[in-house]
Motif scaffolding. Structure first.
Motif, PDB file in Angstrom:
ATOM      1  N   THR A 259       0.839  -1.198   0.000  1.00 35.08           N
ATOM      2  CA  THR A 259       0.000   0.000   0.000  1.00 35.08           C
ATOM      3  C   THR A 259       0.875   1.249   0.000  1.00 35.08           C
ATOM      4  N   SER A 260       0.261   2.379  -0.266  1.00 40.41           N
ATOM      5  CA  SER A 260       0.990   3.649  -0.292  1.00 40.41           C
ATOM      6  C   SER A 260       0.685   4.433   0.979  1.00 40.41           C
ATOM      7  N   PRO A 261       1.577   5.345   1.370  1.00 40.56           N
ATOM      8  CA  PRO A 261       1.331   6.166   2.565  1.00 40.56           C
ATOM      9  C   PRO A 261       0.053   6.994   2.440  1.00 40.56           C
ATOM     10  N   ASP A 262      -0.326   7.318   1.208  1.00 34.05           N
ATOM     11  CA  ASP A 262      -1.534   8.124   0.994  1.00 34.05           C
ATOM     12  C   ASP A 262      -2.808   7.327   1.252  1.00 34.05           C
ATOM     13  N   ASP A 263      -2.732   6.009   1.063  1.00 32.06           N
ATOM     14  CA  ASP A 263      -3.911   5.154   1.253  1.00 32.06           C
ATOM     15  C   ASP A 263      -3.467   3.817   1.845  1.00 32.06           C
ATOM     16  N   PRO A 264      -3.054   3.826   3.106  1.00 32.17           N
ATOM     17  CA  PRO A 264      -2.463   2.622   3.714  1.00 32.17           C
ATOM     18  C   PRO A 264      -3.430   1.467   3.921  1.00 32.17           C
ATOM     19  N   ASP A 265      -4.726   1.737   3.820  1.00 34.38           N
ATOM     20  CA  ASP A 265      -5.717   0.684   4.065  1.00 34.38           C
ATOM     21  C   ASP A 265      -6.270   0.063   2.791  1.00 34.38           C
TER      22      ASP A 265
END
Length: 242
Positions: A57-63
């Motif tokens: 996942t990315s830090p912008d959308d960790p979920d």
């Protein structure tokens, strides 16, 4: 400032030596305990499972694990994204949208499978494939595939997606799949609704390849009636040409 003189083991008294040994023993014991803890991956850890999810996942959308993360995930476990086992895994997770896994979906599926590492999931791939051999489970996966693969803005599945999913699920098992796929390519149909989708499976399971047990007055969708007619005409044409 002058550098302080470094003490050697020879400069240490008995008390210093005891303290040094005790400290070294504590450090060694602590290190061994930490080492054992990090190396012991035999039991399932939800924390480790979640940390694994975060790798995709990315830090912008960790979920949310998205398409890029999905590509890396498939590469890590050694499975092509188009492989049917990925559909079975998505079914295990009750994933809602193709190409995406939410954190909740990931945990649901992998807690059930008790997988928190790449190697553990790889060891479960044959099991996931074997689920397709059970007729009841296969039917559940097949029905799930419709809502999973269709565009969520549309009630029906577009014909190209439908053909790809039918190839994935029935291509190797339905004798008439090639003819049915050809029929769809030359038909007026641009979408497939859920009733048609479910009946295609029942048709593939119950109707013989020579159509001898097909009931013209049965409750099949018009699409399948048209397929039967198309197939009969095709066979007559093939007979005349030969």
């Amino acid at each position: 400032m002058p550098r302080s003189k470094r003490r050697t083991v020879a400069d240490m008294g008995p008390d210093d030596d005891d303290r040094h040994c005790s400290k070294r023993l504590r450090n060694t014991t602590s290190s061994r305990r930490f080492s054992n803890k990090t190396e012991d991956t035999s039991s399932f850890s939800q924390k480790r499972c979640l940390a694994w999810f975060r790798e995709y996942t990315s830090p912008d959308d960790p979920d949310m694990l998205g398409p890029e993360g999905m590509e890396k995930f498939c590469e890590d476990i050694g499975v092509e994204p188009e492989n049917v086992v990925m559909l079975v895994l998505a079914w295990k997770m009750s994933a809602r949208q193709m190409g995406f896994f939410t954190q909740q979906e990931w945990l649901k599926g992998l807690v059930d499978l008790q997988c928190d590492t790449i190697s553990k999931l790889q060891s479960k791939l044959d099991y996931l494939r074997s689920l397709l051999n059970d007729q009841v489970t296969f039917k559940s996966i097949y029905r799930y595939a419709y809502d999973f693969a269709r565009d969520k803005d549309q009630r029906s599945m577009d014909i190209e997606t439908a053909k790809a999913m039918l190839q994935l699920l029935l291509g190797k098992h339905w004798v008439l799949f090639g003819q049915f796929n050809n029929f769809l390519e030359h038909s007026k149909y641009k979408v497939i609704n859920k009733d048609q989708w479910c009946n295609i499976l029942e048709f593939s399971r119950t109707i013989l390849s020579d159509l001898s047990n097909y009931d013209v007055d049965g409750a099949w969708p018009v699409m399948l009636d048209e397929f039967v007619e198309w197939l009969k005409v095709s066979k007559v044409g093939d007979t005349l040409r030969s």
